[in-house]
Design an enzyme around this catalytic site. Structure first.
Site, PDB file in Angstrom:
ATOM      1  N   TYR A 143       0.818  -1.216   0.000  1.00 38.52           N
ATOM      2  CA  TYR A 143       0.000   0.000   0.000  1.00 38.52           C
ATOM      3  C   TYR A 143       0.853   1.267   0.000  1.00 38.52           C
ATOM      4  O   TYR A 143       0.348   2.358  -0.210  1.00 38.52           O
ATOM      5  CB  TYR A 143      -0.951   0.024   1.206  1.00 38.52           C
ATOM      6  CG  TYR A 143      -2.014  -1.060   1.192  1.00 38.52           C
ATOM      7  CD1 TYR A 143      -2.247  -1.821   0.055  1.00 38.52           C
ATOM      8  CD2 TYR A 143      -2.783  -1.321   2.310  1.00 38.52           C
ATOM      9  CE1 TYR A 143      -3.199  -2.825   0.048  1.00 38.52           C
ATOM     10  CE2 TYR A 143      -3.749  -2.326   2.308  1.00 38.52           C
ATOM     11  CZ  TYR A 143      -3.946  -3.071   1.170  1.00 38.52           C
ATOM     12  OH  TYR A 143      -4.891  -4.071   1.160  1.00 38.52           O
ATOM     13  N   LYS A 192       4.008 -15.031   2.305  1.00 40.21           N
ATOM     14  CA  LYS A 192       3.906 -15.819   1.068  1.00 40.21           C
ATOM     15  C   LYS A 192       5.339 -16.103   0.628  1.00 40.21           C
ATOM     16  O   LYS A 192       5.768 -15.764  -0.487  1.00 40.21           O
ATOM     17  CB  LYS A 192       3.102 -15.005   0.037  1.00 40.21           C
ATOM     18  CG  LYS A 192       2.694 -15.757  -1.190  1.00 40.21           C
ATOM     19  CD  LYS A 192       1.613 -16.801  -0.946  1.00 40.21           C
ATOM     20  CE  LYS A 192       1.350 -17.566  -2.230  1.00 40.21           C
ATOM     21  NZ  LYS A 192       0.569 -18.797  -2.000  1.00 40.21           N
ATOM     22  N   ASP A 224      -2.435 -18.030   2.031  1.00 36.99           N
ATOM     23  CA  ASP A 224      -3.598 -18.766   1.513  1.00 36.99           C
ATOM     24  C   ASP A 224      -4.016 -19.861   2.491  1.00 36.99           C
ATOM     25  O   ASP A 224      -5.202 -20.073   2.751  1.00 36.99           O
ATOM     26  CB  ASP A 224      -3.312 -19.340   0.107  1.00 36.99           C
ATOM     27  CG  ASP A 224      -1.907 -19.894  -0.050  1.00 36.99           C
ATOM     28  OD1 ASP A 224      -1.059 -19.643   0.830  1.00 36.99           O
ATOM     29  OD2 ASP A 224      -1.642 -20.598  -1.044  1.00 36.99           O
ATOM     30  N   ASP A 248      -4.934  -6.822   6.068  1.00 38.70           N
ATOM     31  CA  ASP A 248      -6.185  -6.155   5.703  1.00 38.70           C
ATOM     32  C   ASP A 248      -7.260  -7.226   5.443  1.00 38.70           C
ATOM     33  O   ASP A 248      -8.376  -7.174   5.963  1.00 38.70           O
ATOM     34  CB  ASP A 248      -5.914  -5.338   4.422  1.00 38.70           C
ATOM     35  CG  ASP A 248      -7.020  -4.354   4.112  1.00 38.70           C
ATOM     36  OD1 ASP A 248      -8.007  -4.322   4.849  1.00 38.70           O
ATOM     37  OD2 ASP A 248      -6.891  -3.635   3.095  1.00 38.70           O
ATOM     38  N   ASP A 252     -10.320  -8.899   8.325  1.00 37.85           N
ATOM     39  CA  ASP A 252     -11.753  -8.861   8.014  1.00 37.85           C
ATOM     40  C   ASP A 252     -12.347 -10.271   8.102  1.00 37.85           C
ATOM     41  O   ASP A 252     -13.440 -10.460   8.624  1.00 37.85           O
ATOM     42  CB  ASP A 252     -11.999  -8.313   6.602  1.00 37.85           C
ATOM     43  CG  ASP A 252     -12.242  -6.810   6.611  1.00 37.85           C
ATOM     44  OD1 ASP A 252     -11.812  -6.159   7.589  1.00 37.85           O
ATOM     45  OD2 ASP A 252     -12.851  -6.295   5.658  1.00 37.85           O
TER      46      ASP A 252
END
Ligand code: NAD
Length: 357
Positions: A143, A192, A224, A248, A252
């Site tokens: 970001y 990852k 994942d 992020d 959630d």
């Protein structure tokens, strides 16, 4: 003691829910003999309407001079047509950067009174619900990396860069290990590393840091797999440590396991005591100003402010216990309502929590 709090009520349901949290904070002040001085400042859509920018300099100045920043939510359809650089959400990124808030702490707690709201099968969570926390790096990664759009022979191409430095990973890993020490002493670092160089660096720095915390168990998961494990075996987690974009998404996901977005608080911390506290949900324009919003996420964000910025653990616990008491007595706002419970509005919920204190 006196504490100065910069208050950004924001847009949509922001003012509805912040008013209730301040009511509860004032009750804490009265009961435990503290004074909370609030300075209301503008950010987001309200700032755009008043002065034409989402994050006025005056707001940043007052926030920097305060002991903590308390925020409702920003944004709404009215401002969605604006270009990205002056959208209300820019205010959040700007404040995080200006205040050096690199760590986002998001507890995902499922209250046993709200077990029916959990979308998972009851046997997955068992009797005692869920209590995990996601520690998300907030000012680095994709970001904030180099980005751009260019015209190529294939039409427009756009790119974003995921970049992490050792310093950035170290400081967020330290936050995770310190918090794990006060909980169940387990950190799961999520990356990852099978694909990304930035993740391989992340993993090696976290492993190095773990040597300073021999009492805390560390394991690693690919993002994942973590997304899958959260719905298959969520109770394996205590503290999840991860980068900006993975955090992020995973935070959630973790929050939805608990059933309601209206229940979950967050804290954004830096290297000083000054932190920013806000519910994880947005400005819910669909129910703004209708006395329908659940103020509990915001009220518990106030408890986090007492705990992390002011070191008022007893007072923070008092708020959390008051919320539990009101839920146990059967009071519910619309988002967490089920048959047989007592439906209340935003204001009544705030008053009930304040009274329970
Ligand atoms: P949202 O979280 O505002 O709403 C999603 C759904 O959850 C809506 O149906 C809403 O009514 C409900 N909801 C949210 N909070 C609730 C509460 N406290 N009580 C009861 N119901 C609640 O997400 P969205 O609709 O995607 O976004 C709306 C606006 O908020 C957008 O402009 C978005 O950019 C902004 N936003 C701001 C923040 C922030 O300020 N930190 C975070 C996320 C989204």
């Amino acid at each position: 003691m006196k504490y100065n709090v910069a208050v950004i009520k924001g847009d949509g349901i922001g003012p509805d829910i912040v008013d209730q949290a301040l009511l509860v904070l004032d009750k804490v002040g009265e009961k435990f003999n503290h004074t909370f001085n609030y300075t209301e400042v503008l950010a987001g859509g309200a700032a755009l309407d008043a002065v034409g920018v989402p994050l006025p300099d005056e707001t940043v100045k007052i926030c920097k001079e305060s002991d903590a920043v308390f925020l409702g939510a920003v944004g709404g359809p009215k401002w969605d047509v604006l270009p990205g650089n002056i959208r209300p959400e820019k205010a959040l990124l700007g404040l995080r950067s200006a205040l050096g808030l690199f760590a986002n702490i998001r507890p995902a707690i499922m209250y046993k009174e709200l077990a029916d709201a959990c979308p998972l099968k009851p046997e997955i969570l068992g009797e005692d619900g869920l209590d995990l926390v996601v520690i998300r790096e907030l000012t680095g990664g994709i970001y904030f990396g180099e980005r751009g759009v260019k015209t190529t022979e294939y039409g427009e191409s756009a790119y974003d860069t995921m970049i992490y430095s050792e310093v950035e990973v170290k400081r967020i890993a330290k936050v995770a290990f310190e918090i794990a020490r006060k909980r169940n002493k387990k950190v799961t670092s999520v990356d990852k590393a099978n694909i990304l160089d930035s993740s391989r660096l992340w993993r090696s720095v976290v492993e190095e840091m773990a040597k300073d915390y021999p009492d805390v168990a560390l394991n690693h998961l690919y993002v994942d797999n973590c997304a899958m494990q959260l719905v298959v075996k969520p109770k394996q987690f205590d503290v999840i440590l991860t980068g900006n974009m993975f955090g992020d998404i995973l935070s959630d996901e973790a929050s939805m396991i608990t059933g309601s977005i209206g229940m979950l608080p967050s804290a954004s911390l830096g290297s000083s005591k000054l932190g920013m506290y806000e519910p994880i949900h947005g400005s819910a324009p669909d129910i703004a100003g209708q006395d329908k919003a659940n103020p509990i996420a915001t009220v518990i964000s106030a408890a986090m402010m007492l705990r992390y910025s002011f070191d008022l653990e007893k007072e923070a616990l008092a708020i959390e216990k008051a919320v539990e008491k009101v839920l146990a007595a059967g009071y519910r706002t619309g988002d967490i309502y089920s048959n047989g419970k007592k439906l209340v509005g935003t204001k009544e919920m705030g008053q009930l929590i304040s009274d329970a204190l």
